[in-house]
Design a protein around this motif. Structure first.
Motif, PDB file in Angstrom:
ATOM      1  N   PRO A   1       0.822  -1.222   0.000  1.00 25.01           N
ATOM      2  CA  PRO A   1       0.000   0.000   0.000  1.00 25.01           C
ATOM      3  C   PRO A   1       0.849   1.262   0.000  1.00 25.01           C
TER       4      PRO A   1
ATOM      5  N   PHE B   1       1.429   4.840   2.817  1.00 22.76           N
ATOM      6  CA  PHE B   1       2.653   5.094   3.568  1.00 22.76           C
ATOM      7  C   PHE B   1       3.159   6.529   3.369  1.00 22.76           C
TER       8      PHE B   1
ATOM      9  N   LEU C   1       1.628   6.126   8.854  1.00 21.96           N
ATOM     10  CA  LEU C   1       1.582   4.661   8.831  1.00 21.96           C
ATOM     11  C   LEU C   1       2.990   4.090   9.001  1.00 21.96           C
ATOM     12  N   ALA C   2       3.156   3.228  10.014  1.00 23.13           N
ATOM     13  CA  ALA C   2       4.468   2.637  10.259  1.00 23.13           C
ATOM     14  C   ALA C   2       4.521   1.211   9.723  1.00 23.13           C
ATOM     15  N   ALA C   3       3.501   0.430  10.039  1.00 24.71           N
ATOM     16  CA  ALA C   3       3.506  -0.968   9.629  1.00 24.71           C
ATOM     17  C   ALA C   3       2.078  -1.474   9.534  1.00 24.71           C
ATOM     18  N   SER C   4       1.854  -2.366   8.578  1.00 28.02           N
ATOM     19  CA  SER C   4       0.539  -2.971   8.410  1.00 28.02           C
ATOM     20  C   SER C   4       0.745  -4.466   8.246  1.00 28.02           C
ATOM     21  N   TYR C   5       0.021  -5.258   9.018  1.00 23.90           N
ATOM     22  CA  TYR C   5       0.204  -6.714   9.004  1.00 23.90           C
ATOM     23  C   TYR C   5      -1.072  -7.390   8.544  1.00 23.90           C
ATOM     24  N   ARG C   6      -0.923  -8.300   7.588  1.00 30.54           N
ATOM     25  CA  ARG C   6      -2.082  -9.074   7.142  1.00 30.54           C
ATOM     26  C   ARG C   6      -2.140 -10.379   7.930  1.00 30.54           C
TER      27      ARG C   6
ATOM     28  N   ASN D   1       6.473  -5.552  17.360  1.00 30.87           N
ATOM     29  CA  ASN D   1       7.547  -5.058  16.503  1.00 30.87           C
ATOM     30  C   ASN D   1       8.212  -3.853  17.158  1.00 30.87           C
ATOM     31  N   ARG D   2       9.166  -3.252  16.451  1.00 28.72           N
ATOM     32  CA  ARG D   2       9.871  -2.079  16.987  1.00 28.72           C
ATOM     33  C   ARG D   2       9.819  -0.965  15.958  1.00 28.72           C
ATOM     34  N   LEU D   3       9.424   0.227  16.432  1.00 28.33           N
ATOM     35  CA  LEU D   3       9.206   1.333  15.507  1.00 28.33           C
ATOM     36  C   LEU D   3      10.071   2.528  15.850  1.00 28.33           C
TER      37      LEU D   3
ATOM     38  N   VAL E   1       1.865 -11.549   6.637  1.00 27.43           N
ATOM     39  CA  VAL E   1       2.488 -10.650   5.665  1.00 27.43           C
ATOM     40  C   VAL E   1       2.623  -9.274   6.307  1.00 27.43           C
TER      41      VAL E   1
ATOM     42  N   ASP F   1       3.598  -5.340   5.746  1.00 29.17           N
ATOM     43  CA  ASP F   1       3.890  -4.213   4.855  1.00 29.17           C
ATOM     44  C   ASP F   1       4.531  -3.146   5.727  1.00 29.17           C
ATOM     45  N   TRP F   2       5.760  -2.822   5.416  1.00 26.50           N
ATOM     46  CA  TRP F   2       6.499  -1.902   6.262  1.00 26.50           C
ATOM     47  C   TRP F   2       6.805  -0.597   5.556  1.00 26.50           C
TER      48      TRP F   2
ATOM     49  N   ALA G   1       9.347   3.761   8.945  1.00 26.04           N
ATOM     50  CA  ALA G   1       9.307   4.010  10.392  1.00 26.04           C
ATOM     51  C   ALA G   1       9.528   2.741  11.210  1.00 26.04           C
TER      52      ALA G   1
ATOM     53  N   SER H   1      12.011   0.162  12.831  1.00 27.77           N
ATOM     54  CA  SER H   1      13.384   0.349  13.305  1.00 27.77           C
ATOM     55  C   SER H   1      14.405  -0.418  12.479  1.00 27.77           C
TER      56      SER H   1
ATOM     57  N   TYR I   1      12.580  -6.306  13.968  1.00 29.07           N
ATOM     58  CA  TYR I   1      12.181  -7.481  14.733  1.00 29.07           C
ATOM     59  C   TYR I   1      10.670  -7.593  14.637  1.00 29.07           C
TER      60      TYR I   1
END
Lengths: 165, 103
Positions: free
Chosen positions: A47, A51, A113-118, A129-131, B58, B60-61, B64, B66, B70
């Motif tokens: 996407p 982002f 948006l940092a991360a999106s998980y399906r 996770n780590r952001l 899945v 999508d990164w 942001a 790190s 991890y």
């Protein structure tokens, strides 16, 4: 000087106009051919557009096309104070059924948006996770369950920003 | 080249817990180097875990996430000895993949 060779000016003008028209046509064609595959693949693809949105509400809208309602069934674990904004551990878990995705937004980052998980069927609706965080910000976890969006948010104070500031 | 992916998948009962650590700079594109020039964005965009030929997770990164990311998740249906395949691709088109046995 200006009127010394009207013919050649005209010719030049025509050439320029012709050139512009060709460029415009090429541009249109590019859009037409470029957009179709991008849209076709949008269902399963990265996407990209979501982002690149500033602000959490806009990014949630860009990713899902709808808004989220707050829910106490979405739980986010994150520190109150993050000493190092470059590595902020955030985990999201929910007791909601039929979860299809989990996304995490950092409102004050350049793009939220940092991360999106399906989450396919059979996978637990839980992720850690780590952001990176540029500065103190609300962090919003959004869970998509049964086609609806549910969210939880928490302010995380950042002592040293994680975006090189 | 050594794999960029370190993965640990442990089965207990009917769930498998997966932890993955990946070596990647995850440059955001907002950070300047010592000479004051912006370091161009370089980050993993998609990370996929597959079990039995089907994706179980899945990610999508964006930039942001790190550096050396991890991630931890769990899924049902994995058994000890099963293969878990993990692969990633970044915004420059680089990729890596690895297969781990569920322990």
């Amino acid at each position: 000087m200006i009127h010394s060779s009207p013919g050649s000016v005209d010719a030049t003008r025509r050439l320029i106009l012709k050139g512009a028209a060709v460029v415009a046509l090429a541009g249109l064609a590019g859009i037409r051919f470029g957009l179709a595959p991008a849209l076709a693949a949008a269902n399963d693809a990265y996407p990209d557009a979501a982002f690149k949105v500033k602000g959490a509400d806009g990014a949630i809208q860009a990713l899902y096309g709808k808004t989220a309602e707050k829910s106490d069934k979405v739980r986010m674990d994150a520190p109150e104070i993050a000493e190092n904004g470059a590595v902020v551990p955030v985990s999201v878990t929910t007791s909601l059924p039929d979860v299809t995705s989990i996304a995490i937004f950092v409102a004050e980052n350049p793009n939220a948006l940092a991360a999106s998980y399906r989450i396919p069927a059979g996978t637990m609706p839980s992720v850690a996770n780590r952001l990176k965080m540029a500065k103190t910000s609300n962090v919003i976890a959004v869970v998509e369950a049964g086609g609806k969006l549910y969210s939880a948010s928490k302010e995380i104070k950042v002592t040293i920003g994680g975006c090189g500031g | 080249m050594a794999s960029t992916i370190r993965i640990r998948a442990t089965s207990s009962g009917d769930t498998t817990e997966v932890q993955a650590l990946i070596q990647h700079p995850m440059d955001s594109g907002f950070v300047k180097n010592s000479a004051g020039e912006l370091i161009p964005p370089h980050f993993i965009q998609q990370l996929t875990f597959e079990h039995g030929g089907k994706p179980v997770f899945v990610a999508d990164w964006g930039p942001a996430v790190s550096k050396d990311p991890y991630v931890k998740f769990s899924f049902k249906g994995g058994k000890k000895g099963d293969d878990l395949k993990i692969s990633w691709i970044d915004n420059k088109g680089a990729s890596d993949s690895s297969t781990a046995k569920i322990q």
